[in-house]
Motif scaffolding. Structure first.
Motif, mmCIF file in Angstrom:
data_model
loop_
_atom_site.group_PDB
_atom_site.id
_atom_site.type_symbol
_atom_site.label_atom_id
_atom_site.label_comp_id
_atom_site.label_asym_id
_atom_site.label_seq_id
_atom_site.Cartn_x
_atom_site.Cartn_y
_atom_site.Cartn_z
ATOM 1 N N ASP A 3 0.836 -1.200 0.000
ATOM 2 C CA ASP A 3 0.000 0.000 0.000
ATOM 3 C C ASP A 3 0.869 1.246 0.000
ATOM 4 N N ILE A 4 1.028 1.841 -1.176
ATOM 5 C CA ILE A 4 1.728 3.115 -1.289
ATOM 6 C C ILE A 4 0.885 4.028 -2.165
ATOM 7 N N GLY A 5 1.092 5.315 -2.051
ATOM 8 C CA GLY A 5 0.279 6.261 -2.802
ATOM 9 C C GLY A 5 -1.081 6.440 -2.147
ATOM 10 N N LEU A 6 -2.008 7.004 -2.885
ATOM 11 C CA LEU A 6 -3.350 7.272 -2.377
ATOM 12 C C LEU A 6 -4.105 5.954 -2.227
ATOM 13 N N THR A 7 -4.510 5.616 -0.999
ATOM 14 C CA THR A 7 -5.150 4.332 -0.744
ATOM 15 C C THR A 7 -6.636 4.437 -0.401
ATOM 16 N N HIS A 8 -7.077 5.588 0.130
ATOM 17 C CA HIS A 8 -8.475 5.688 0.542
ATOM 18 C C HIS A 8 -8.906 7.132 0.762
ATOM 19 N N ILE A 9 -10.213 7.286 0.836
ATOM 20 C CA ILE A 9 -10.821 8.522 1.317
ATOM 21 C C ILE A 9 -11.874 8.078 2.320
ATOM 22 N N ALA A 10 -11.986 8.783 3.425
ATOM 23 C CA ALA A 10 -12.954 8.431 4.461
ATOM 24 C C ALA A 10 -14.097 9.449 4.446
ATOM 25 N N LEU A 11 -15.322 8.931 4.472
ATOM 26 C CA LEU A 11 -16.502 9.786 4.471
ATOM 27 C C LEU A 11 -17.377 9.481 5.677
ATOM 28 N N PRO A 12 -17.790 10.501 6.415
ATOM 29 C CA PRO A 12 -18.788 10.277 7.452
ATOM 30 C C PRO A 12 -20.143 10.056 6.788
ATOM 31 N N VAL A 13 -20.903 9.088 7.288
ATOM 32 C CA VAL A 13 -22.235 8.793 6.754
ATOM 33 C C VAL A 13 -23.206 8.573 7.914
ATOM 34 N N SER A 14 -24.474 8.872 7.670
ATOM 35 C CA SER A 14 -25.466 8.702 8.728
ATOM 36 C C SER A 14 -26.050 7.296 8.762
ATOM 37 N N ASN A 15 -25.995 6.592 7.624
ATOM 38 C CA ASN A 15 -26.539 5.246 7.549
ATOM 39 C C ASN A 15 -25.666 4.435 6.594
ATOM 40 N N VAL A 16 -24.831 3.578 7.146
ATOM 41 C CA VAL A 16 -23.866 2.822 6.361
ATOM 42 C C VAL A 16 -24.549 1.977 5.282
ATOM 43 N N GLU A 17 -25.658 1.348 5.586
ATOM 44 C CA GLU A 17 -26.335 0.477 4.617
ATOM 45 C C GLU A 17 -26.861 1.272 3.425
ATOM 46 N N ARG A 18 -27.441 2.436 3.688
ATOM 47 C CA ARG A 18 -27.921 3.294 2.593
ATOM 48 C C ARG A 18 -26.773 3.741 1.702
#
Length: 138
Positions: A3-18
């Protein structure tokens, strides 16, 4: 694979399933990791489209203040203009289409904006040629 370089972006969500359903439908992504964080008790999910070692991390939270809204966005390349039009039609019927598809010419291509269940923006595009542009620099 390392894992090198851009691996992820994290987003807050109110309902993971949706959010899983939205990104599965419009970005062709699937869950590759799911857990309840032992320290916080918060649901965390990793989604990927299996084209590269990159994930969107969804973190369920009580309050979401979308930071990816219109200009700040995630971009997804579609296989064809027809596929993109079909997704945009579905998005329109579902009430998540923000901006109708438009052709902005080279290098931007054909694109449209959708909003996810929490108001983050997803761009669908065809013909941006990002892969070709990056390949020229390698």
């Amino acid at each position: 694979m390392i894992d090198i370089g851009l691996t992820h972006i994290a987003l807050p969500v109110s309902n993971v399933e949706r959010s899983i359903e939205f990104y599965s439908t419009y970005a062709g992504m699937q869950v590759v990791h799911r857990r309840i964080d032992a320290e916080t008790g918060v649901a965390v999910v990793w989604l990927t489209d299996n084209t590269r070692p990159f994930v969107i991390v969804l973190i369920q939270t009580d309050s979401v203040h979308p930071v990816l809204s219109p200009l700040a966005h995630l971009g997804i390349g579609c296989k064809s203009r027809e596929e993109m039009d079909a997704l945009c039609e579905q998005a329109s019927q579902s009430g998540v289409l923000i901006e109708e598809p438009k052709n902005s010419g080279y290098p931007i291509g054909y694109w449209a904006f959708l909003h996810d269940p929490d108001g983050h923006t997803l761009e669908l595009s065809y013909g941006q040629e990002i892969g070709l542009t990056v390949a020229k620099t390698i």
